[in-house]
Design an enzyme around this catalytic site. Structure first.
Site, PDB file in Angstrom:
ATOM      1  N   GLU A  58      -4.970  -8.898   2.889  1.00 32.92           N
ATOM      2  CA  GLU A  58      -5.689  -8.570   3.749  1.00 32.92           C
ATOM      3  C   GLU A  58      -6.861  -9.383   3.494  1.00 32.92           C
ATOM      4  O   GLU A  58      -7.669  -9.809   4.798  1.00 32.92           O
ATOM      5  CB  GLU A  58      -6.183  -7.073   3.421  1.00 32.92           C
ATOM      6  CG  GLU A  58      -5.173  -5.826   4.070  1.00 32.92           C
ATOM      7  CD  GLU A  58      -4.152  -5.720   3.121  1.00 32.92           C
ATOM      8  OE1 GLU A  58      -3.257  -5.011   3.534  1.00 32.92           O
ATOM      9  OE2 GLU A  58      -4.029  -6.315   2.199  1.00 32.92           O
ATOM     10  N   GLU A  64       0.811  -1.308  -0.118  1.00 27.40           N
ATOM     11  CA  GLU A  64      -0.123  -0.111  -0.107  1.00 27.40           C
ATOM     12  C   GLU A  64       0.869   1.280   0.011  1.00 27.40           C
ATOM     13  O   GLU A  64       0.561   2.159  -0.809  1.00 27.40           O
ATOM     14  CB  GLU A  64      -0.883  -0.142   1.092  1.00 27.40           C
ATOM     15  CG  GLU A  64      -1.818  -1.291   1.227  1.00 27.40           C
ATOM     16  CD  GLU A  64      -3.337  -0.710   1.825  1.00 27.40           C
ATOM     17  OE1 GLU A  64      -4.189  -0.515   0.693  1.00 27.40           O
ATOM     18  OE2 GLU A  64      -3.291  -0.869   2.952  1.00 27.40           O
TER      19      GLU A  64
END
Length: 270
Positions: free
Chosen positions: A144, A124
């Site tokens: 995730e 990210e």
């Protein structure tokens, strides 16, 4: 020449010429994001923007690892060192998003030098950088969903804008790891280099950027990002507004003069 220039216990800051090197420095935890690391990153981005002698930033990790993502245990308070870091987050609840480049875009070019794991929160943060170099054994991925979580660091918005949507959705929905070669093939990184050389390769790119006119470099970066969501007509108009003033600078005149005189230009940010 490289010199130490501050940081926190989990984030080192060094100067290498006109480049500021930010190093995620928690190798015993595969550079998982701690509050001390996030505070250091936040301050590093601001320091780079505030110092006109800094022309580029390189983000890397210590111990052969880039970043394995968020350390939820540390952020919850167990193992989090330094009351001053806790106070900083309380004073600015958005600090961690700025540190991860979700809510902040540095005006200086940011080059990522990736060795080893660059997963979850690491991938990210990577999406907030401008140019990306990966070692051959680097690993990427957004894990995730495998843990029942959401990649809330910006990936569902940014990733489909940076790589083809089919690849973005596969990465987001499967949570599988990607090799450096795969990451390069889908456009997530721009360079794959031998292990142990990612930082050197990133610094070589930074040196090329540093040799260019800083006002021009910053205007070009700003134009690329601010026109990304515009129509072509809107974007071209915004480009003119951003680019025209560059031609009136002393640096622009110096660039032309140096070319005519067959010498390296001396830019003064003027």
């Amino acid at each position: 020449m490289t010199q130490d220039d501050g940081g926190t216990e989990h984030l080192t800051v060094r100067r290498h010429g006109a480049t500021l090197i930010l190093t995620l420095n928690r190798p015993e935890a595969r550079n998982a994001l701690s509050l001390a690391m996030l505070v250091g990153l936040h301050d590093g981005w601001l320091a780079a923007d505030a110092d006109d002698s800094v022309r580029s930033v390189v983000l890397t990790g210590a111990g052969g690892c880039f970043c394995s993502g968020m350390d939820l245990k540390s952020l919850a308070g167990d193992g989090m060192t330094g009351e001053e870091h806790r106070a900083r987050l309380k004073a600015d609840p958005d600090l961690h998003w700025k540190a991860m480049l979700r809510h902040h875009r540095p005006r200086k070019p940011v080059i990522a030098a990736v060795e080893g794991p660059c997963v979850a929160g690491g991938t990210e943060i990577l999406q907030g950088t401008d140019i990306r170099v990966a070692a051959e054994s680097a690993v990427f991925g957004l894990f995730e969903v495998r843990r029942g979580l959401f990649p809330i660091g910006g990936s569902t918005v940014r990733l489909p804008r940076q790589i083809p949507r089919t690849h973005a959705l596969e990465m987001l929905l499967t949570g599988r790891p990607y090799t450096a070669a795969e990451a390069a093939s889908i456009g997530l990184v721009g360079h794959v280099v031998p292990d142990g050389t990612a930082l050197d390769a990133a610094l070589a790119i930074a040196e090329r950027i540093n040799a260019c006119g800083p006002l021009a470099v910053e205007a070009v970066k700003a134009s690329v990002y601010e026109t990304a969501g515009m129509t072509e007509t809107e974007g071209l108009a915004a480009e003119l507004a951003r680019g025209r003033p560059v031609f009136d600078t002393a640096d622009a005149k110096e660039g032309a003069r140096a070319f005519a005189e067959k010498r390296p230009p001396v830019y003064r940010r003027a």
